[in-house]
Motif scaffolding. Structure first.
Motif, mmCIF file in Angstrom:
data_model
loop_
_atom_site.group_PDB
_atom_site.id
_atom_site.type_symbol
_atom_site.label_atom_id
_atom_site.label_comp_id
_atom_site.label_asym_id
_atom_site.label_seq_id
_atom_site.Cartn_x
_atom_site.Cartn_y
_atom_site.Cartn_z
ATOM 1 N N ARG A 48 0.829 -1.221 0.000
ATOM 2 C CA ARG A 48 0.000 0.000 0.000
ATOM 3 C C ARG A 48 0.855 1.259 0.000
ATOM 4 N NH1 ARG A 48 -5.847 -1.550 1.782
ATOM 5 N NH2 ARG A 48 -5.726 -3.637 0.955
ATOM 6 N N MET A 62 -1.164 4.514 -1.204
ATOM 7 C CA MET A 62 -2.444 4.509 -0.485
ATOM 8 C C MET A 62 -2.203 4.909 0.964
ATOM 9 S SD MET A 62 -3.775 0.961 -2.146
ATOM 10 C CE MET A 62 -5.240 0.756 -1.163
ATOM 11 N N PHE A 99 -5.499 -7.597 -4.634
ATOM 12 C CA PHE A 99 -5.443 -7.637 -3.171
ATOM 13 C C PHE A 99 -6.065 -8.930 -2.664
ATOM 14 C CE2 PHE A 99 -5.586 -2.809 -3.391
ATOM 15 C CZ PHE A 99 -4.253 -2.669 -3.071
ATOM 16 N N GLY A 153 -11.735 -6.751 -4.018
ATOM 17 C CA GLY A 153 -12.313 -5.404 -3.951
ATOM 18 C C GLY A 153 -13.295 -5.066 -5.056
ATOM 19 N N CYS A 198 -22.078 -7.081 -6.592
ATOM 20 C CA CYS A 198 -23.220 -7.157 -7.518
ATOM 21 C C CYS A 198 -22.776 -7.194 -8.981
ATOM 22 C CB CYS A 198 -24.146 -5.969 -7.296
ATOM 23 S SG CYS A 198 -23.382 -4.402 -7.707
ATOM 24 N N ILE A 211 -16.231 -1.661 -17.152
ATOM 25 C CA ILE A 211 -15.674 -0.622 -16.259
ATOM 26 C C ILE A 211 -14.160 -0.482 -16.500
ATOM 27 C CG2 ILE A 211 -15.189 -0.076 -13.828
ATOM 28 C CD1 ILE A 211 -17.927 -1.478 -13.216
ATOM 29 N N LYS A 252 -19.710 2.204 -12.741
ATOM 30 C CA LYS A 252 -19.735 1.224 -11.631
ATOM 31 C C LYS A 252 -20.838 1.572 -10.632
ATOM 32 C CE LYS A 252 -18.716 1.114 -7.454
ATOM 33 N NZ LYS A 252 -18.682 2.067 -6.452
ATOM 34 N N GLN A 274 -24.269 -0.545 -9.605
ATOM 35 C CA GLN A 274 -24.606 -0.854 -8.209
ATOM 36 C C GLN A 274 -26.003 -0.361 -7.861
ATOM 37 O OE1 GLN A 274 -20.972 0.559 -6.079
ATOM 38 N NE2 GLN A 274 -21.222 -1.375 -5.000
ATOM 39 N N TYR A 308 -28.705 -2.790 -6.264
ATOM 40 C CA TYR A 308 -28.991 -2.722 -4.833
ATOM 41 C C TYR A 308 -30.150 -1.813 -4.448
ATOM 42 C CZ TYR A 308 -24.478 -5.005 -3.955
ATOM 43 O OH TYR A 308 -23.433 -5.886 -3.915
ATOM 44 N N THR A 330 -17.348 -3.532 0.449
ATOM 45 C CA THR A 330 -16.796 -4.493 -0.520
ATOM 46 C C THR A 330 -15.303 -4.268 -0.766
ATOM 47 O OG1 THR A 330 -17.356 -3.037 -2.373
ATOM 48 C CG2 THR A 330 -18.992 -4.685 -1.760
ATOM 49 N N LYS A 331 -14.724 -3.314 -0.027
ATOM 50 C CA LYS A 331 -13.295 -2.962 -0.176
ATOM 51 C C LYS A 331 -12.999 -2.358 -1.552
ATOM 52 C CE LYS A 331 -12.184 -5.090 3.732
ATOM 53 N NZ LYS A 331 -11.833 -4.392 4.918
ATOM 54 N N TRP A 332 -14.032 -1.866 -2.229
ATOM 55 C CA TRP A 332 -13.816 -1.192 -3.511
ATOM 56 C C TRP A 332 -12.961 0.055 -3.312
ATOM 57 C CZ3 TRP A 332 -13.929 -1.222 -8.681
ATOM 58 C CH2 TRP A 332 -13.912 -0.009 -9.349
ATOM 59 N N SER A 385 -10.464 0.503 -1.435
ATOM 60 C CA SER A 385 -9.040 0.140 -1.485
ATOM 61 C C SER A 385 -8.621 -0.197 -2.922
ATOM 62 C CB SER A 385 -8.766 -1.093 -0.619
ATOM 63 O OG SER A 385 -8.937 -0.778 0.715
ATOM 64 N N TYR A 386 -9.455 -1.019 -3.569
ATOM 65 C CA TYR A 386 -9.131 -1.452 -4.929
ATOM 66 C C TYR A 386 -9.059 -0.246 -5.868
ATOM 67 C CZ TYR A 386 -9.371 -4.405 -9.135
ATOM 68 O OH TYR A 386 -9.105 -5.026 -10.317
ATOM 69 N N ALA A 434 -8.358 2.754 -5.139
ATOM 70 C CA ALA A 434 -7.159 3.568 -4.896
ATOM 71 C C ALA A 434 -5.933 2.963 -5.585
ATOM 72 C CB ALA A 434 -6.902 3.691 -3.399
ATOM 73 N N ILE A 489 -5.584 5.057 2.950
ATOM 74 C CA ILE A 489 -6.568 4.038 2.572
ATOM 75 C C ILE A 489 -5.994 2.667 2.880
ATOM 76 C CG2 ILE A 489 -7.938 3.095 0.670
ATOM 77 C CD1 ILE A 489 -7.718 5.937 -0.568
ATOM 78 N N ARG A 490 -6.641 1.986 3.816
ATOM 79 C CA ARG A 490 -6.116 0.677 4.260
ATOM 80 C C ARG A 490 -6.837 -0.464 3.590
ATOM 81 N NH1 ARG A 490 -3.875 1.685 9.921
ATOM 82 N NH2 ARG A 490 -3.659 3.921 9.876
#
Lengths: 280, 205
Positions: free
Chosen positions: A46, A51, A81, A85, A89, A98, B7, B11, B15, B61-63, B65-66, B68, B204-205
């Motif tokens: 990171r 990050m 990761f 991530g 959905c 995307i 994206k 969603q 949702y 969903t940790k998006w 982090s991804y 970033a 961002i972890r």
């Protein structure tokens, strides 16, 4: 050109510090970052991606400082990761659309090929994938935009042995193409043993060892002997020893022991365990 | 940035169907609501909440982090959420206004000044909650930021009844309306810049 150069990288938390970490990953090579949980592997990755903000040191990715127009550099980096991530959905087709808008060099055909190769259903939602399938989709994305550097955080954990073997083969193929490089962190040492050219042992935020894998496996070995025989081995040759009333064993440097001493090969996993114990 | 918005739209489709249904029902009630502002403001408020809901999904969903790790600037990540807010709330506000205009024409009540007040109220409601809560969400994460949002919703719903009384008895001087529009727009831009600043400093972890 080196794909990655890290010099004196430092990051402090109240309960953990990454301490002056230095690593170099030459182009065309795979570097395995091995460490127990909490050793600082994810923190390192990171920090490379900016990050997290480093407290000291420098990071150069593909010849550029990682704070210098990093989004442009990230076009050449594939990342996977531990938890991937991708929103649950989304299906693989939507992820592809995307990513086509995200990466300038997005290869839609290559992505489709990976989906087929990994047997990933295109219209199944990500949240309904198994852990192995999730990881494979992350890899498919990372490998479909002509990346020159892959950063993988525990990318093989949670995969069954067959899937792990498949992933290892794909990563080896990737690394053989031109100057492509891979930095992979894991605590599953056996995978890295197959894959890596270089190995770094990370323990409690410090690099214990950073060497070429073949050199490591050639240089270090185990001696099983009596206590008296162990005493005859030069101290500087012994990295870790265990003595019982009946026998002794020691992790040694072959180059420092007397000729004639019987040194048996050691696996990467055992080497890491012994060195970690010694560092405690 | 198109990727980030796409994206979010995927969603939303997956949702937020039930929420969008509720909003649709409330919107359909507007022509028959006898000018009740709650029916006008509630759908816009609900829609304005969606970017914050999506931020919560991103965290879960940790998006975040991804994302970033993908080739986006932090400023683009923030801007995409603010753009989404405008893309969702402004058409919704226009729809509510249109339906309210139809109600006024059909009823023949001639409350056209009330429509102007409603327009400003909708603008305030649709941008104020985002403007106030987004910087906190980007700085402190969704859990704490959402608490603030709930407080804002309570204040907004309570004040909608007060606004309703105002429209019945007080005619706002015309210059006040453009000033309020400018204030809302200014606050929105300020909030956007503040969020970018905060997110760029965030780890961002």
């Amino acid at each position: 050109m080196n794909a990655l150069e890290i010099k004196d990288l430092t990051k402090h938390y109240p309960d953990f510090s990454l301490d002056r970490l230095s690593l170099t990953l030459p182009g065309g090579c795979v570097l395995g970052l091995i460490g127990e949980n909490g050793a600082g592997k994810t923190t390192t990755l990171r920090l490379i991606l900016d990050m997290l903000h480093r407290d000291g040191g420098s990071i150069t990715i593909l010849g550029k400082d990682n704070r210098e127009n990093l989004p442009l550099t990230k076009q050449d980096i594939g990342v996977v990761f531990d938890e991937v991530g991708i929103p649950g959905c989304l299906n693989a087709l939507q992820v592809g659309k995307i990513m086509a808008l995200t990466y300038k060099n997005w290869d839609s055909r290559g992505y489709q090929d990976f989906l087929k190769r990994f047997s990933l259903p295109e219209k199944k939602r990500f949240q309904d994938y198994s852990r192995g399938m999730k990881m494979k989709l992350g890899l498919a994305v990372a490998l479909s935009h002509k990346a020159r550097l892959l950063l993988l955080d525990e990318a093989t954990s949670g995969l069954d042995p067959v899937a792990r073997d498949q992933v290892v083969d794909i990563l080896l193929d990737f690394a053989r193409q031109g100057d492509n490089a891979v930095l992979i962190s894991s605590h599953i040492v056996s995978d890295l043993e197959k894959l890596c050219d270089y190995v770094a042992f990370l323990h409690k935020g410090k690099i214990m060892l950073y060497e070429e894998k073949d050199f490591l496996l050639g240089e270090y070995g185990m001696v099983h002997c009596t206590k008296e025989q162990l005493d005859a081995i030069p101290r500087e040759a012994i990295l870790h020893k265990k003595v019982t009333p009946y026998s002794a064993e020691a992790l040694v440097k072959r180059s420092a022991v007397q000729s004639g001493t019987q040194v048996s090969p050691i696996s990467m996993e055992d080497l890491f365990i012994y060195m970690s114990k010694e560092a405690e | 940035m198109k990727a980030l918005i796409l994206k979010d739209l995927y969603q939303l489709k997956a949702y937020c169907k039930s929420l969008l249904l509720i909003v649709g029902v409330f919107t359909l009630v507007i022509p028959f609501s006898d000018g009740n502002l709650f029916f006008c403001i509630y759908p816009v408020m609900m829609i304005s909440m969606l970017p914050m809901t999506l931020l919560s999904y991103d965290e879960r969903t940790k998006w975040n982090s991804y994302c970033a790790a993908l080739p986006f600037r932090r400023s683009q990540i923030v801007t995409a959420k603010y753009l989404l807010c405008l893309l969702l709330t402004l058409p919704m506000a226009l729809l509510v206004l249109g339906l309210s205009a139809i109600r006024i024409s059909v009823s023949g009540s001639g409350q056209w000044s009330a429509l102007a007040v409603l327009a400003v109220s909708l603008l305030v409601m649709s941008t104020l909650s985002s403007s106030l809560s987004m910087p906190f969400l980007f700085r402190f994460g969704v859990e704490k930021g959402r608490l603030l949002y709930i407080i804002i919703v309570c204040i907004a719903c309570g004040s909608s009844f007060a606004v309703q009384d105002l429209t019945a008895s007080v005619v706002l001087p015309v210059p006040v309306l453009p000033v309020m529009v400018l204030l809302c727009a200014g606050l929105f831009v300020l909030s956007w810049r503040l969020s970018i600043g905060m997110y760029e400093k965030m780890e961002i972890r």
